[in-house]
Every structure is written in structure tokens, then in C-alpha cells.
Write a protein that holds these residues in place. Sequence first.
Motif, PDB file in Angstrom:
ATOM      1  N   ASP A 126      -4.662   7.605   9.103  1.00  0.00           N
ATOM      2  CA  ASP A 126      -4.086   6.164   9.020  1.00  0.00           C
ATOM      3  C   ASP A 126      -2.736   6.289   8.558  1.00  0.00           C
ATOM      4  O   ASP A 126      -2.010   5.151   8.392  1.00  0.00           O
ATOM      5  CB  ASP A 126      -5.023   5.419   8.215  1.00  0.00           C
ATOM      6  CG  ASP A 126      -4.976   5.684   6.727  1.00  0.00           C
ATOM      7  OD1 ASP A 126      -4.511   6.727   6.220  1.00  0.00           O
ATOM      8  OD2 ASP A 126      -5.812   4.873   5.793  1.00  0.00           O
ATOM      9  N   GLY A 127      -2.056   7.585   8.195  1.00  0.00           N
ATOM     10  CA  GLY A 127      -0.756   7.465   7.685  1.00  0.00           C
ATOM     11  C   GLY A 127      -0.639   7.688   6.093  1.00  0.00           C
ATOM     12  O   GLY A 127       0.563   7.969   5.447  1.00  0.00           O
ATOM     13  N   SER A 128      -1.873   7.324   5.326  1.00  0.00           N
ATOM     14  CA  SER A 128      -1.833   7.182   3.848  1.00  0.00           C
ATOM     15  C   SER A 128      -1.699   8.371   3.278  1.00  0.00           C
ATOM     16  O   SER A 128      -1.894   9.738   4.082  1.00  0.00           O
ATOM     17  CB  SER A 128      -2.877   6.409   3.314  1.00  0.00           C
ATOM     18  OG  SER A 128      -3.991   7.196   3.541  1.00  0.00           O
ATOM     19  N   ILE A 129      -1.177   8.810   2.140  1.00  0.00           N
ATOM     20  CA  ILE A 129      -1.117   9.870   1.305  1.00  0.00           C
ATOM     21  C   ILE A 129      -2.263   9.870   0.348  1.00  0.00           C
ATOM     22  O   ILE A 129      -2.651   9.015  -0.365  1.00  0.00           O
ATOM     23  CB  ILE A 129       0.379   9.969   0.541  1.00  0.00           C
ATOM     24  CG1 ILE A 129       1.389   9.991   1.774  1.00  0.00           C
ATOM     25  CG2 ILE A 129       0.355  11.080  -0.438  1.00  0.00           C
ATOM     26  CD1 ILE A 129       1.609  11.270   2.208  1.00  0.00           C
ATOM     27  N   THR A 130      -2.915  10.930   0.309  1.00  0.00           N
ATOM     28  CA  THR A 130      -3.681  11.279  -0.945  1.00  0.00           C
ATOM     29  C   THR A 130      -3.334  12.482  -1.683  1.00  0.00           C
ATOM     30  O   THR A 130      -2.464  13.471  -1.121  1.00  0.00           O
ATOM     31  CB  THR A 130      -5.124  11.428  -0.520  1.00  0.00           C
ATOM     32  OG1 THR A 130      -5.237  12.379   0.438  1.00  0.00           O
ATOM     33  CG2 THR A 130      -5.645  10.124   0.121  1.00  0.00           C
ATOM     34  N   VAL A 131      -3.673  12.545  -2.870  1.00  0.00           N
ATOM     35  CA  VAL A 131      -3.375  13.803  -3.823  1.00  0.00           C
ATOM     36  C   VAL A 131      -4.485  14.269  -4.460  1.00  0.00           C
ATOM     37  O   VAL A 131      -5.423  13.530  -4.926  1.00  0.00           O
ATOM     38  CB  VAL A 131      -2.323  13.301  -4.775  1.00  0.00           C
ATOM     39  CG1 VAL A 131      -1.975  14.551  -5.913  1.00  0.00           C
ATOM     40  CG2 VAL A 131      -1.186  12.774  -4.327  1.00  0.00           C
ATOM     41  N   PRO A 132      -4.816  15.535  -4.506  1.00  0.00           N
ATOM     42  CA  PRO A 132      -5.879  16.044  -5.155  1.00  0.00           C
ATOM     43  C   PRO A 132      -6.123  15.721  -6.637  1.00  0.00           C
ATOM     44  O   PRO A 132      -5.004  15.499  -7.160  1.00  0.00           O
ATOM     45  CB  PRO A 132      -5.915  17.699  -5.016  1.00  0.00           C
ATOM     46  CG  PRO A 132      -4.810  17.884  -4.109  1.00  0.00           C
ATOM     47  CD  PRO A 132      -3.977  16.754  -3.904  1.00  0.00           C
ATOM     48  N   ASP A 133      -7.247  15.432  -7.216  1.00  0.00           N
ATOM     49  CA  ASP A 133      -7.401  15.123  -8.531  1.00  0.00           C
ATOM     50  C   ASP A 133      -6.726  15.895  -9.713  1.00  0.00           C
ATOM     51  O   ASP A 133      -5.786  15.231 -10.322  1.00  0.00           O
ATOM     52  CB  ASP A 133      -8.966  14.841  -8.991  1.00  0.00           C
ATOM     53  CG  ASP A 133      -9.490  13.739  -8.338  1.00  0.00           C
ATOM     54  OD1 ASP A 133      -8.941  12.894  -7.892  1.00  0.00           O
ATOM     55  OD2 ASP A 133     -10.737  13.905  -8.345  1.00  0.00           O
ATOM     56  N   HIS A 134      -6.338  17.032  -9.482  1.00  0.00           N
ATOM     57  CA  HIS A 134      -5.943  18.084 -10.244  1.00  0.00           C
ATOM     58  C   HIS A 134      -4.506  18.018 -10.250  1.00  0.00           C
ATOM     59  O   HIS A 134      -3.467  18.307 -11.267  1.00  0.00           O
ATOM     60  CB  HIS A 134      -6.287  19.393 -10.403  1.00  0.00           C
ATOM     61  CG  HIS A 134      -6.064  20.090  -8.944  1.00  0.00           C
ATOM     62  ND1 HIS A 134      -6.593  19.973  -7.697  1.00  0.00           N
ATOM     63  CD2 HIS A 134      -4.887  20.941  -8.744  1.00  0.00           C
ATOM     64  CE1 HIS A 134      -5.960  20.575  -6.848  1.00  0.00           C
ATOM     65  NE2 HIS A 134      -4.660  21.327  -7.424  1.00  0.00           N
TER      66      HIS A 134
END
Length: 172
Positions: free
Chosen positions: A83-91
Motif C-alpha cells: 500500500d506504499g507504507s513503510i514498516t521497520v523491524p522491531d529491533h
Amino acid sequence: SYAALKYHNMEKTITLPLEVGYQLVSENGTERKTYHIEKMLGRGGFGITYLATAEELVGNIPQTTRYTIKEFCTANVCLRQEDGSITVPDHEREEFESDKADFLREAKRLYEMHQEGIVPVNEVFEANGTSYYVMQYLGEMSLVKYVKENGGSLDEEEAKRIAIAVSNALDS
């Protein structure tokens, strides 16, 4: 899955840019603006830069305006969703948030600055799990491209003129 949304190049993993045609929406209070991504202009360790357009009314006449948009998107950390959004791994979250705060401080300083030779920031906003700032589009001429187009080097006067202009812009 994340794997489909990143490009693997040797040891580096590069987050894919927003797709051409993507509609990036800024919402600041009651103001809402839709930017249409035209193409990626470049990328660096902390972000991706795009050429975008937006419709604006001049009086009652719609005009298409071109903008440069910088997206905070840390290389090797950010993951682009479908959907174009950015996620980042928890660490990586704590460092990402700290770097994003630096990005926003820089954008807000540029927004408040009105210095000849520095491209002003028109808008700063958050969307897609990250931050953006919008600037006037000045074209795609870089110093490297300019030098190449002028035979691979500049004469002394031209080099001085450019160095003085950069120095004056950074002086304040």
C-alpha cells in the motif's frame, strides 16, 4: 511479504520507491493535498527523492504544479508495503524514530529558513508511517551533470562563481 517489496543487490537491501502514479496525501489540520508521484529523482542513505505534481487552483483555474518531495526511508532498514507504507523491524524501531526526528528537525529548519541559494521547504508532513518534506522543483541539473555537460571541467571563473554562491548560501 517483505521480500517482494525490497530489491536485493549483493549485501545491500534497497527499499523500493513509491510507484509512479502513487497518490501521496498530506493532511495538516483541515488542509489536504494530493501529490502524484511522477518518478524517483534519487536516493541516499536516509531517503528517497521524488518528482511529484499536484493540482492547485489559481483563482478558479486549476494548475498542475511540480514539486520535489523527500521521503524519510532509511536504507537497509525500511520495508515498503504494497500500500506504499513503510514498516521497520522491531529491533530497528528506536534508531529509526531517532533518525526520523532528526529528519523532521532538518525539514522544519529549512521550512523556517528564507536564505537565497537554499531551496525553501513548502510543507512537512507525516504519512505512510514515515515523514516527508515538499520543496520547489528546480529541475534535474546537478553539479556533476553540469560539469559533464561543460566538457568535464569548469574554467576558474565559473568554478569560483559556483563556490561563492554555495558558500554564501551556507554562511548564515
